[in-house]
Design a protein around this motif. Structure first.
Motif, PDB file in Angstrom:
ATOM      1  N   ASN A   1       0.813  -1.209   0.000  1.00  0.00           N
ATOM      2  CA  ASN A   1       0.000   0.000   0.000  1.00  0.00           C
ATOM      3  C   ASN A   1       0.846   1.259   0.000  1.00  0.00           C
ATOM      4  N   GLY A   2       2.124   1.126  -0.336  1.00  0.00           N
ATOM      5  CA  GLY A   2       3.008   2.276  -0.376  1.00  0.00           C
ATOM      6  C   GLY A   2       3.622   2.550   0.977  1.00  0.00           C
ATOM      7  N   GLY A   3       4.822   3.122   0.973  1.00  0.00           N
ATOM      8  CA  GLY A   3       5.474   3.479   2.225  1.00  0.00           C
ATOM      9  C   GLY A   3       6.211   2.323   2.850  1.00  0.00           C
ATOM     10  N   TRP A   4       6.568   2.507   4.108  1.00  0.00           N
ATOM     11  CA  TRP A   4       7.367   1.525   4.841  1.00  0.00           C
ATOM     12  C   TRP A   4       6.864   1.470   6.278  1.00  0.00           C
ATOM     13  N   ALA A   5       6.449   0.295   6.699  1.00  0.00           N
ATOM     14  CA  ALA A   5       5.982   0.128   8.078  1.00  0.00           C
ATOM     15  C   ALA A   5       7.144   0.361   9.043  1.00  0.00           C
ATOM     16  N   PRO A   6       6.917   1.007  10.160  1.00  0.00           N
ATOM     17  CA  PRO A   6       5.615   1.403  10.721  1.00  0.00           C
ATOM     18  C   PRO A   6       5.170   2.813  10.342  1.00  0.00           C
ATOM     19  N   PHE A   7       5.875   3.433   9.377  1.00  0.00           N
ATOM     20  CA  PHE A   7       5.616   4.846   9.091  1.00  0.00           C
ATOM     21  C   PHE A   7       4.454   5.071   8.121  1.00  0.00           C
ATOM     22  N   ASN A   8       3.938   4.003   7.523  1.00  0.00           N
ATOM     23  CA  ASN A   8       2.846   4.180   6.571  1.00  0.00           C
ATOM     24  C   ASN A   8       1.477   3.942   7.197  1.00  0.00           C
ATOM     25  N   GLY A   9       1.438   3.882   8.526  1.00  0.00           N
ATOM     26  CA  GLY A   9       0.173   3.711   9.237  1.00  0.00           C
ATOM     27  C   GLY A   9      -0.491   5.047   9.524  1.00  0.00           C
ATOM     28  N   PRO A  10      -1.601   5.004  10.244  1.00  0.00           N
ATOM     29  CA  PRO A  10      -2.343   6.243  10.566  1.00  0.00           C
ATOM     30  C   PRO A  10      -1.518   7.265  11.328  1.00  0.00           C
ATOM     31  N   ASN A  11      -0.568   6.783  12.154  1.00  0.00           N
ATOM     32  CA  ASN A  11       0.263   7.694  12.960  1.00  0.00           C
ATOM     33  C   ASN A  11       1.656   7.872  12.370  1.00  0.00           C
ATOM     34  N   GLY A  12       1.796   7.597  11.084  1.00  0.00           N
ATOM     35  CA  GLY A  12       3.117   7.669  10.462  1.00  0.00           C
ATOM     36  C   GLY A  12       3.772   9.028  10.583  1.00  0.00           C
ATOM     37  N   THR A  13       2.997  10.081  10.363  1.00  0.00           N
ATOM     38  CA  THR A  13       3.544  11.436  10.444  1.00  0.00           C
ATOM     39  C   THR A  13       4.044  11.743  11.849  1.00  0.00           C
ATOM     40  N   VAL A  14       3.302  11.303  12.847  1.00  0.00           N
ATOM     41  CA  VAL A  14       3.698  11.517  14.242  1.00  0.00           C
ATOM     42  C   VAL A  14       4.976  10.746  14.560  1.00  0.00           C
ATOM     43  N   LEU A  15       5.089   9.515  14.065  1.00  0.00           N
ATOM     44  CA  LEU A  15       6.292   8.709  14.313  1.00  0.00           C
ATOM     45  C   LEU A  15       7.520   9.359  13.689  1.00  0.00           C
TER      46      LEU A  15
ATOM     47  N   GLY B   1       7.881  12.517  13.164  1.00  0.00           N
ATOM     48  CA  GLY B   1       8.168  13.684  14.000  1.00  0.00           C
ATOM     49  C   GLY B   1       8.899  13.304  15.266  1.00  0.00           C
ATOM     50  N   GLU B   2       8.546  12.145  15.841  1.00  0.00           N
ATOM     51  CA  GLU B   2       9.213  11.680  17.061  1.00  0.00           C
ATOM     52  C   GLU B   2      10.666  11.298  16.785  1.00  0.00           C
ATOM     53  N   ILE B   3      10.914  10.720  15.617  1.00  0.00           N
ATOM     54  CA  ILE B   3      12.298  10.391  15.249  1.00  0.00           C
ATOM     55  C   ILE B   3      13.115  11.670  15.087  1.00  0.00           C
ATOM     56  N   ASP B   4      12.501  12.677  14.479  1.00  0.00           N
ATOM     57  CA  ASP B   4      13.193  13.965  14.323  1.00  0.00           C
ATOM     58  C   ASP B   4      13.541  14.573  15.675  1.00  0.00           C
ATOM     59  N   VAL B   5      12.573  14.581  16.582  1.00  0.00           N
ATOM     60  CA  VAL B   5      12.808  15.221  17.875  1.00  0.00           C
ATOM     61  C   VAL B   5      13.804  14.410  18.705  1.00  0.00           C
ATOM     62  N   ALA B   6      13.807  13.079  18.549  1.00  0.00           N
ATOM     63  CA  ALA B   6      14.782  12.258  19.263  1.00  0.00           C
ATOM     64  C   ALA B   6      16.196  12.570  18.774  1.00  0.00           C
ATOM     65  N   PHE B   7      16.347  12.660  17.450  1.00  0.00           N
ATOM     66  CA  PHE B   7      17.655  13.007  16.875  1.00  0.00           C
ATOM     67  C   PHE B   7      18.127  14.363  17.390  1.00  0.00           C
ATOM     68  N   LEU B   8      17.244  15.364  17.305  1.00  0.00           N
ATOM     69  CA  LEU B   8      17.643  16.719  17.656  1.00  0.00           C
ATOM     70  C   LEU B   8      17.793  16.917  19.161  1.00  0.00           C
ATOM     71  N   ALA B   9      17.022  16.168  19.957  1.00  0.00           N
ATOM     72  CA  ALA B   9      17.162  16.274  21.412  1.00  0.00           C
ATOM     73  C   ALA B   9      18.519  15.743  21.849  1.00  0.00           C
ATOM     74  N   VAL B  10      18.907  14.593  21.303  1.00  0.00           N
ATOM     75  CA  VAL B  10      20.223  14.031  21.620  1.00  0.00           C
ATOM     76  C   VAL B  10      21.319  14.942  21.075  1.00  0.00           C
TER      77      VAL B  10
ATOM     78  N   LEU C   1       8.944  18.476  15.949  1.00  0.00           N
ATOM     79  CA  LEU C   1       8.008  17.694  16.750  1.00  0.00           C
ATOM     80  C   LEU C   1       6.621  18.335  16.724  1.00  0.00           C
ATOM     81  N   LEU C   2       6.569  19.646  16.995  1.00  0.00           N
ATOM     82  CA  LEU C   2       5.288  20.343  16.963  1.00  0.00           C
ATOM     83  C   LEU C   2       4.656  20.287  15.573  1.00  0.00           C
ATOM     84  N   THR C   3       5.508  20.364  14.551  1.00  0.00           N
ATOM     85  CA  THR C   3       4.998  20.317  13.178  1.00  0.00           C
ATOM     86  C   THR C   3       4.320  18.987  12.882  1.00  0.00           C
ATOM     87  N   GLY C   4       4.936  17.890  13.349  1.00  0.00           N
ATOM     88  CA  GLY C   4       4.338  16.574  13.133  1.00  0.00           C
ATOM     89  C   GLY C   4       2.962  16.464  13.754  1.00  0.00           C
TER      90      GLY C   4
END
Length: 525
Positions: A91-105, A107-116, A461-464
């Protein structure tokens, strides 16, 4: 005798590449030759950092082909050009990012990278002032390349664990934190304040060049599978790290280069309404003080550090939201009624970075000409507010309108970001209150950019969350508010610089006195 014993170890510390160049030339390199090497090597080093960092934003649309802007829950992208051996999801994309909460996930990866990254930045500056910056920077680059590549390896290993990608990004962020304090400290060691804004404004083009290069490489590699979009930049930064190890001279003392005779007569106007020399001459008795690395809290107390650090928090919040989300936003926004492909959106997004190159050079040049860093930075931030509004409101009209407004926004957003992280950081790292101590550059740079990186983590993070739960209009409203606060935080410094300019424009007391003859009688003019 002691000086002779110390000179030999210094020679041994010369990078192997420098010894090779001197052997070919048959004599020692000149001071200007060392400066050129420093600018080129550090430019390549930090451009490769950003090229590796940019890949995530380009690959997002391939991982999560959903459009929170239009409310479509299963927008299929055309992957027919991908040579992926069927490893993409049906169905396109790559699990787990192609699910309903893909955009949020994502965003969480971005904030984890930038927080560290932000957390590591404070320690990186502290360590950088206490160890060999060439080795420190090399380790950071090789480590960044390793974990960036391992993120991409998840494609061939068919990994679908969110925590695998999260951990890889966090480790990459930790090693990336070594970069900025190191390169600014090295450049600050070789260049005084004279024309520093212009030189570092041009040099800071590495950020945008890295973003553009990373965007083009990642977009081009998508057709072979998104894993290559991570592996190629990862290998690239590791190789450039080896070049850095071979050629980077950390400071003139390490390679026995004699400093230029031109003494920097510039005056310090950051944080003080009264001008004082930027670098005070010091006697031999101050040698021990110079060698002592400045403490973390002591660096925070340097006039101007706190307001510029907090300003950068909001400036990087805006800049990094574009860095991580612009290709995704472009590919999920209808331009002239049509959606662009991932590759086209990634290529178009480079206009933001092209504008950033121009903005960084302009901000540096203007601040040098008027001798006012805070006024320049605040003016750019305030002007970016209408640019953000127009980009959101009219960017969909045509490709030309989108590219033009994106260029303008990039110029106004990245101008103060570039100025604060380069010339301002270097100025404050050699502030007169340090009494000539050069071992504060990395710490001050880390404080300013580390605080800014916290904002860089908050923005994506806020953008996601906002884009998936509200709209992109709400995201742009947040960005305009952040730009306004960034300018507002420099108000006190702007007033101090304006007061200093007014004081400079007033004629001195001796000039105001009426001319008198030798007997003290006032002469008619």
């Amino acid at each position: 005798m002691a000086s002779l014993m110390q000179s030999e170890p210094e020679k041994e510390k010369k990078p192997v590449g420098i010894r090779f160049l001197e052997r070919i030339k048959g004599s020692k390199l000149s001071y200007k030759a060392y400066q050129a090497i420093v600018l080129i090597v550090t430019f390549l080093a930090y451009a490769s950092y950003h090229a590796a960092r940019k890949t995530t934003s380009i690959v997002k649309s391939a991982l999560d082909p959903q459009s929170p802007d239009t409310g479509v829950n299963s927008l299929l992208l055309r992957f027919t050009s991908f040579r992926s051996s069927g490893q993409e999801q049906e169905n396109g994309g790559w699990a787990p990012f192609n699910g309903p909460n893909g955009t949020v996930l994502l965003g969480e990866i971005d904030v984890a990278f930038l927080a560290v990254y932000a957390f590591g930045m404070y320690f990186a500056g502290h360590l950088g002032d206490r160890m060999n910056l060439r080795i420190f920077l090399t380790v950071g680059m090789v480590g960044t390349g390793l974990f960036t590549s391992l993120f991409g390896v998840g494609y061939w290993a068919n990994v679908h664990s969110f925590y695998y990608f999260l951990i890889m990004q966090m480790l990459a962020g930790l090693f990336q934190s070594s970069g900025w304090p190191s390169v600014v400290a090295v450049v600050g060691n070789w260049f005084n304040k004279k024309k520093r804004g212009l030189i570092m404004g041009i040099w800071n083009a590495h950020t945008s060049v890295g973003n553009i290069t990373g965007s083009l490489i990642a977009a081009a590699m998508l057709r072979y599978g998104w894993g290559w979009s991570f592996v190629v930049p990862g290998v690239g930064i590791a190789l450039i790290g080896l070049v850095n190890f071979a050629f980077l001279p950390v400071n003139p003392e390490m390679v026995g280069a004699e400093r230029d005779e031109d003494v920097d007569s510039s005056s310090e106007k950051i944080g003080d309404s009264v001008s004082v020399p930027l670098l005070l001459s010091s006697s031999d008795s101050e040698t021990d003080d110079k060698k002592r690395a400045v403490g973390f809290l002591e660096a925070w107390r340097i006039p101007g550090v706190a307001p510029f650090a907090l300003c950068l928090f909001f400036a990087k919040l805006v800049a990094y939201t574009f860095l991580y989300w612009l290709p995704f936003y472009v590919s999920h926004t209808a331009i002239e009624g049509e959606y662009l492909s991932d590759e086209t959106a990634g290529n178009l997004s480079t206009m933001f970075d092209v504008g950033g190159v121009v903005g960084g050079i302009m901000a540096g040049y203007i601040s040098d000409r008027i001798g006012a860093r805070a006024i320049t930075a605040a003016s750019f931030m305030y002007c970016s507010i209408p640019a953000l509004f127009f980009y959101r409101s009219y960017g969909h009209v045509s490709l030309l309108a989108n590219a033009s407004l994106m260029f303008l926004t990039g110029m106004l957003v990245n101008g103060p970001y570039a100025l604060i992280t380069t010339a301002v950081s270097a100025d404050l790292g050699t502030h007169s209150s340090l009494k000539g101590n050069s071992r504060a550059l990395a710490t001050v740079t880390a404080i300013i950019d580390g605080t800014g990186s916290v904002g860089a983590a908050v923005g994506p993070l806020l953008t996601g969350y906002i884009s998936s739960r509200s709209s992109w209009t709400a995201v742009f409203t947040m960005l305009m508010g952040a730009a306004f606060v960034a300018g507002l935080l420099l108000t006190r410094l702007v007033m101090a610089e304006v007061a200093a300019k007014i004081a400079e424009s007033r004629p001195s007391e001796s000039e105001c006195r009426a001319p008198v003859d030798h007997q003290g009688h006032v002469l008619d003019v």
